[in-house]
Design a protein around this motif. Sequence first.
Motif, PDB file in Angstrom:
ATOM      1  N   TYR A 210       0.803  -1.220   0.000  1.00  8.92           N
ATOM      2  CA  TYR A 210       0.000   0.000   0.000  1.00  8.92           C
ATOM      3  C   TYR A 210       0.841   1.276   0.000  1.00  8.92           C
ATOM      4  N   THR A 213       1.156   1.423  -3.717  1.00 10.43           N
ATOM      5  CA  THR A 213      -0.207   1.506  -4.261  1.00 10.43           C
ATOM      6  C   THR A 213      -1.125   2.077  -3.183  1.00 10.43           C
ATOM      7  N   GLU A 215      -3.819   3.692  -3.395  1.00  6.54           N
ATOM      8  CA  GLU A 215      -5.218   3.388  -3.697  1.00  6.54           C
ATOM      9  C   GLU A 215      -5.383   1.864  -3.769  1.00  6.54           C
ATOM     10  N   TRP A 216      -5.057   1.209  -2.671  1.00  9.86           N
ATOM     11  CA  TRP A 216      -5.000  -0.251  -2.642  1.00  9.86           C
ATOM     12  C   TRP A 216      -6.361  -0.885  -2.930  1.00  9.86           C
ATOM     13  N   HIS A 217      -7.424  -0.145  -2.633  1.00  7.76           N
ATOM     14  CA  HIS A 217      -8.757  -0.711  -2.874  1.00  7.76           C
ATOM     15  C   HIS A 217      -9.008  -0.929  -4.368  1.00  7.76           C
ATOM     16  N   LYS A 218      -8.423  -0.069  -5.193  1.00  3.78           N
ATOM     17  CA  LYS A 218      -8.584  -0.248  -6.637  1.00  3.78           C
ATOM     18  C   LYS A 218      -7.860  -1.500  -7.118  1.00  3.78           C
ATOM     19  N   SER A 240      -8.616   4.450   5.844  1.00  2.00           N
ATOM     20  CA  SER A 240      -8.666   3.083   5.341  1.00  2.00           C
ATOM     21  C   SER A 240     -10.074   2.513   5.332  1.00  2.00           C
ATOM     22  N   GLN A 243     -11.805   3.159   2.172  1.00  2.00           N
ATOM     23  CA  GLN A 243     -11.298   2.309   1.098  1.00  2.00           C
ATOM     24  C   GLN A 243     -11.842   0.889   1.217  1.00  2.00           C
ATOM     25  N   GLU A 246     -15.174   0.715  -0.302  1.00  2.00           N
ATOM     26  CA  GLU A 246     -15.085   0.680  -1.767  1.00  2.00           C
ATOM     27  C   GLU A 246     -14.698  -0.706  -2.273  1.00  2.00           C
ATOM     28  N   THR A 247     -14.090  -1.503  -1.416  1.00  2.89           N
ATOM     29  CA  THR A 247     -13.545  -2.805  -1.806  1.00  2.89           C
ATOM     30  C   THR A 247     -14.515  -3.948  -1.615  1.00  2.89           C
TER      31      THR A 247
END
Length: 336
Positions: A210, A213, A215-218, A240, A243, A246-247
């Motif tokens: 992370y 990255t 934007e780890w959720h993407k 977090s 995110q 979003e995941t």
Amino acid sequence: MKAWVLEGFGLKNLKKLDVPVPKPGARDVLVRVSAVSLNYRDKMVVEGTYNPDLPFPMTQVADTVGDVVEIGIGVSRFRVGDRVISNYATRWIDGPPAVDEVVHTLGNTIHGGLAEYLLLNEDALVHSPTYLTDEEASTLPVGALTAWHALVKNGGLTASQTILVQGTGGVSIFGLQLAAAAGARVIVTSSSDEKLERAKQLGAKDLINYVRTPEWHKEALKVTEQQGVDQILEVAAGRSLGQSIETIRPGGKIAVIGILDGFTSEIPIFPMLQRQVTIRGMVTGSRKMFEEMNEELEKSQIRPVIDTVYSFPDALEAYDHLYRGAFGKIVIRVRP
């Protein structure tokens, strides 16, 4: 007996002292401590963020294993010689938690296990799995039981699920091991490529750094072909948590088990509504859950991951390691 006692907030006030060996009253059990393990919560206790009204002096650490050496009148669940483990929420026996059942914890309102002896009511103890070493058994009360409560009891863990665990601390690594043993697909996030590689060896399928990255959720959505994940062990909170929302897959579950990124979060409401996500705070589990988990551990023979074992005189070094972070658990061997 020797005990590590907190006399005021701050690590400089955690001192090894001589204190009396406690005497069992009715339904009390005196345990000769073999080993303890540390949690992020222990850092918060020392710093004063866990309980600003902590009574001093207070012997530290919750997660404890040892042997019963004396019992009080009316004790029926244990005998002298039994190897036992403390339950974190000492008054949470079964069913949903009451308001105060996660308040009465070792090192907080009750003297903890970083001492040669520990006195607890028999209701606050469980028998240890027979196949584990003392060091391994000491890691179960918070790390293993929180992951078990979140993924298995609340999340209905199955082989068809995809699980995301954040980081490589105690709860996350137990979560990885439990999910991998069930045949689930596991995604692990970490700031360390070395730790991610070690997580892969434990059964993780997808690895996300992370730091590279943010934007780890993407990335998690990408590796799941935009389907999302069924369960998330949320250890950071803060940004977090948004995110994680979003995941998550529609109808999925987020277990909030830590606050590494802060005590408050701003979350996206519309995605939460769209995904019909369940967000639930988790504080370990009841004694009954603990006993059920131990029965399953005897069958699966999962071995807890220990980063480092410290000796009792080197407890402050163990705390320093806790502040730096670990892969799995940090253990202090109390009995030579």
